[in-house]
Structures are given as structure tokens and as C-alpha cells.
Design a protein around this motif. Structure first.
Motif, PDB file in Angstrom:
ATOM      1  N   ILE A   4       0.836  -1.198   0.000  1.00  0.00           N
ATOM      2  CA  ILE A   4       0.000   0.000   0.000  1.00  0.00           C
ATOM      3  C   ILE A   4       0.869   1.246   0.000  1.00  0.00           C
ATOM      4  O   ILE A   4       0.636   2.197  -0.744  1.00  0.00           O
ATOM      5  N   LEU A 110     -18.137  -2.675   0.325  1.00  0.00           N
ATOM      6  CA  LEU A 110     -18.403  -3.436   1.544  1.00  0.00           C
ATOM      7  C   LEU A 110     -19.628  -2.886   2.264  1.00  0.00           C
ATOM      8  O   LEU A 110     -20.556  -3.631   2.583  1.00  0.00           O
TER       9      LEU A 110
ATOM     10  N   ILE B  15      -5.182  -1.952  -1.290  1.00  0.00           N
ATOM     11  CA  ILE B  15      -6.045  -1.776  -0.110  1.00  0.00           C
ATOM     12  C   ILE B  15      -6.934  -3.004   0.060  1.00  0.00           C
ATOM     13  O   ILE B  15      -7.045  -3.571   1.148  1.00  0.00           O
ATOM     14  N   GLN B  16      -7.528  -3.416  -1.045  1.00  0.00           N
ATOM     15  CA  GLN B  16      -8.449  -4.545  -1.022  1.00  0.00           C
ATOM     16  C   GLN B  16      -7.756  -5.831  -0.538  1.00  0.00           C
ATOM     17  O   GLN B  16      -8.377  -6.678   0.096  1.00  0.00           O
ATOM     18  N   SER B  18      -5.144  -5.902   1.506  1.00  0.00           N
ATOM     19  CA  SER B  18      -4.422  -5.704   2.771  1.00  0.00           C
ATOM     20  C   SER B  18      -5.093  -6.488   3.895  1.00  0.00           C
ATOM     21  O   SER B  18      -6.302  -6.744   3.875  1.00  0.00           O
ATOM     22  N   PHE B  21      -7.961  -4.439   5.470  1.00  0.00           N
ATOM     23  CA  PHE B  21      -9.259  -4.464   4.803  1.00  0.00           C
ATOM     24  C   PHE B  21      -9.933  -5.825   4.952  1.00  0.00           C
ATOM     25  O   PHE B  21     -11.138  -5.906   5.213  1.00  0.00           O
ATOM     26  N   LEU B  24     -11.396  -6.106   8.372  1.00  0.00           N
ATOM     27  CA  LEU B  24     -12.601  -5.277   8.480  1.00  0.00           C
ATOM     28  C   LEU B  24     -13.788  -5.976   7.830  1.00  0.00           C
ATOM     29  O   LEU B  24     -14.887  -6.036   8.393  1.00  0.00           O
ATOM     30  N   LYS B  25     -13.551  -6.521   6.632  1.00  0.00           N
ATOM     31  CA  LYS B  25     -14.625  -7.186   5.891  1.00  0.00           C
ATOM     32  C   LYS B  25     -15.186  -8.345   6.709  1.00  0.00           C
ATOM     33  O   LYS B  25     -16.395  -8.497   6.844  1.00  0.00           O
ATOM     34  N   TYR B  28     -17.118  -7.037   9.690  1.00  0.00           N
ATOM     35  CA  TYR B  28     -18.384  -6.429   9.258  1.00  0.00           C
ATOM     36  C   TYR B  28     -19.402  -7.507   8.928  1.00  0.00           C
ATOM     37  O   TYR B  28     -20.563  -7.441   9.335  1.00  0.00           O
ATOM     38  N   MET B  32     -23.098  -8.267  10.481  1.00  0.00           N
ATOM     39  CA  MET B  32     -24.268  -8.162   9.605  1.00  0.00           C
ATOM     40  C   MET B  32     -25.041  -9.477   9.485  1.00  0.00           C
ATOM     41  O   MET B  32     -26.227  -9.473   9.218  1.00  0.00           O
ATOM     42  N   LEU B  85     -15.507  -4.940  15.319  1.00  0.00           N
ATOM     43  CA  LEU B  85     -15.754  -4.222  14.062  1.00  0.00           C
ATOM     44  C   LEU B  85     -15.294  -2.772  14.159  1.00  0.00           C
ATOM     45  O   LEU B  85     -14.645  -2.250  13.249  1.00  0.00           O
ATOM     46  N   GLU B  89     -12.534  -0.908  11.897  1.00  0.00           N
ATOM     47  CA  GLU B  89     -12.860   0.331  11.172  1.00  0.00           C
ATOM     48  C   GLU B  89     -11.818   1.400  11.474  1.00  0.00           C
ATOM     49  O   GLU B  89     -11.380   2.136  10.586  1.00  0.00           O
ATOM     50  N   VAL B  92      -8.610   0.736   9.550  1.00  0.00           N
ATOM     51  CA  VAL B  92      -8.701   1.100   8.137  1.00  0.00           C
ATOM     52  C   VAL B  92      -8.737   2.627   7.989  1.00  0.00           C
ATOM     53  O   VAL B  92      -8.162   3.180   7.049  1.00  0.00           O
ATOM     54  N   LEU B  95      -5.270   3.818   8.073  1.00  0.00           N
ATOM     55  CA  LEU B  95      -4.641   3.489   6.799  1.00  0.00           C
ATOM     56  C   LEU B  95      -5.029   4.515   5.713  1.00  0.00           C
ATOM     57  O   LEU B  95      -4.165   5.039   4.995  1.00  0.00           O
ATOM     58  N   ILE B  96      -6.323   4.796   5.604  1.00  0.00           N
ATOM     59  CA  ILE B  96      -6.806   5.736   4.585  1.00  0.00           C
ATOM     60  C   ILE B  96      -6.256   7.149   4.855  1.00  0.00           C
ATOM     61  O   ILE B  96      -5.877   7.863   3.916  1.00  0.00           O
ATOM     62  N   ASP B  98      -3.374   7.814   6.310  1.00  0.00           N
ATOM     63  CA  ASP B  98      -1.958   7.764   5.914  1.00  0.00           C
ATOM     64  C   ASP B  98      -1.838   7.951   4.403  1.00  0.00           C
ATOM     65  O   ASP B  98      -1.009   8.726   3.919  1.00  0.00           O
ATOM     66  N   ILE B  99      -2.683   7.221   3.667  1.00  0.00           N
ATOM     67  CA  ILE B  99      -2.654   7.296   2.210  1.00  0.00           C
ATOM     68  C   ILE B  99      -2.988   8.715   1.742  1.00  0.00           C
ATOM     69  O   ILE B  99      -2.309   9.271   0.882  1.00  0.00           O
TER      70      ILE B  99
END
Ligand SMILES: [Ca+2]
Ligand SMILES: [Ca+2]
Lengths: 116, 116
Positions: A4, A110, B15-16, B18, B21, B24-25, B28, B32, B85, B89, B92, B95-96, B98-99
Motif C-alpha cells: 500500500i 463493503l 487496499i483490497q 491488505s 481491509f 474489516l470485511k 463487518y 451483519m 468491528l 474500522e 482502516v 490506513l486511509i 496515511d494514504i
């Protein structure tokens, strides 16, 4: 996160080398290097920021302030170099929004999947 | 924008793929797929959203609403799958962020340079 991190830095480099970014840079420097342009641009930005902050704080914006903001916008729109800078900023914003949409797609998919 | 587009999609894929992620998936989906967990999580999210919207609109938040929000948070913190969860979150989000910081560095340097 190695992969990443590398991909993000590659993207950073691609942005830096894009026409959009180079033209923004040149437009920004042109305005910043002319004291009267710089002053007009700074004045425009400060007026915008003030109004935004008031809005975020839920404060009332007076008719006088709205009029002042409008006249500052009209002034910068007539200024060739500043209006060019604003156009280039807009182009780079579109680019950054496109990129954001791409890289947050896994998250959107997601969280969106559940609602379908 | 060909190069930017390619780099952005490469980053999306990174990302997908990692751990962040994927975890997280899985967290989640676990929430759910359990109706009572899902209901508690939805209730928590709706309470948060309502308060955020009120704040953004500058509306007063009553003591009762603050108390309700607190008890909903306490409830989800004690729920193993939901608190997991929320942790994923948060990871992630980091991470986002940082990006984002990496890819907006050219802009930050351009706009920051003037103030130095
Ligand atoms: Ca000129
Ligand atoms: Ca469990």
C-alpha cells in the motif's frame, strides 16, 4: 502495509508529474510572485474562510458580509491570473476526487452491499 | 491522467488485499450476519448520525440525547463482535488517512511553501 505504501507513493509521484498539477503550480507561483495579485488572492481566501467558519459555528451571516463576499469574488474573477489559478485548483480538485472515489471503492462496496 | 488512473487502481487493489481491509470485511460480515448484532450496530450508527447532523446544523443537543448516546456506546463496547468491528474500522481509517497524507503531499508542499 508495504505494498500500500509503495502504491501510494507511486500515485503521489504520478500526481506531481501530471499536467494538472504542473499547471496549478505554475498558476499559483504566478499569483504569489506578484504582490498585488497575492494580496487580492489572500483577501479572497480569508473572506471565504471567515464565512465558512461562521457557517460551521452556526453563526448568522449578515447581508453586509454577503455583499462584501460577492464583490471580492467578482474582483478575483476579473483578475486573469487569479481566475486562472482558481480554474487550475478546480481541475486538481476533480482529479483528487476521482482518485478518492477509486481508492475508497472497496469500502463503499463493503458498506453498500448490505443495503442492496 | 492515464498514469494517475493506473496508480490509483493499483492502490485500490493493494487496499483490497491488505490484512486491514480483509479483517474489516470479516468483522463487518460477522456483525451483519447476526440479526441482533446488526440491529444493535444499526441503532448505534443511527444515534451517532442524528447527533452529528444536529451538531452540523447548530441545533442544541439535550442532556437526554447525550445520555442515550452514552448508553448506546457502552452497550456496543461490551459486544465482542461490534467492538471488534469498530476496532477494524479504526485501523482502516488510520490506513486511509496515511494514504491521503501521502497523495496530497504535493499540494501541501505547494501551498505550504509560500507561508515558510
Ligand atoms: Ca496577467
Ligand atoms: Ca461473538
Amino acid at each position: 502495509m508495504a505494498n500500500i505504501h509503495d502504491s501510494a507513493h507511486e500515485l503521489e509521484k504520478a500526481i506531481q508529474e501530471s499536467d494538472e498539477f504542473k499547471e496549478l503550480k505554475s498558476a499559483y507561483e504566478k499569483v504569489m510572485n506578484d504582490p498585488s495579485s497575492k494580496q487580492m488572492f489572500d483577501n479572497f481566501r480569508n473572506t471565504q474562510l471567515e464565512l465558512q467558519q461562521k457557517q460551521m459555528q452556526g453563526l448568522e451571516i449578515t447581508e453586509e458580509e454577503v455583499e462584501k463576499a460577492k464583490s471580492v469574488v467578482e474582483l478575483v474573477q476579473q483578475h486573469e491570473d487569479i481566475s486562472n489559478l482558481m480554474e487550475q485548483e478546480q481541475r486538481v480538485n476533480v482529479l483528487i476526487n476521482d482518485i478518492s472515489r477509486i481508492i475508497t471503492k472497496p469500502l463503499e462496496e463493503l458498506y453498500g452491499a448490505q443495503e442492496a
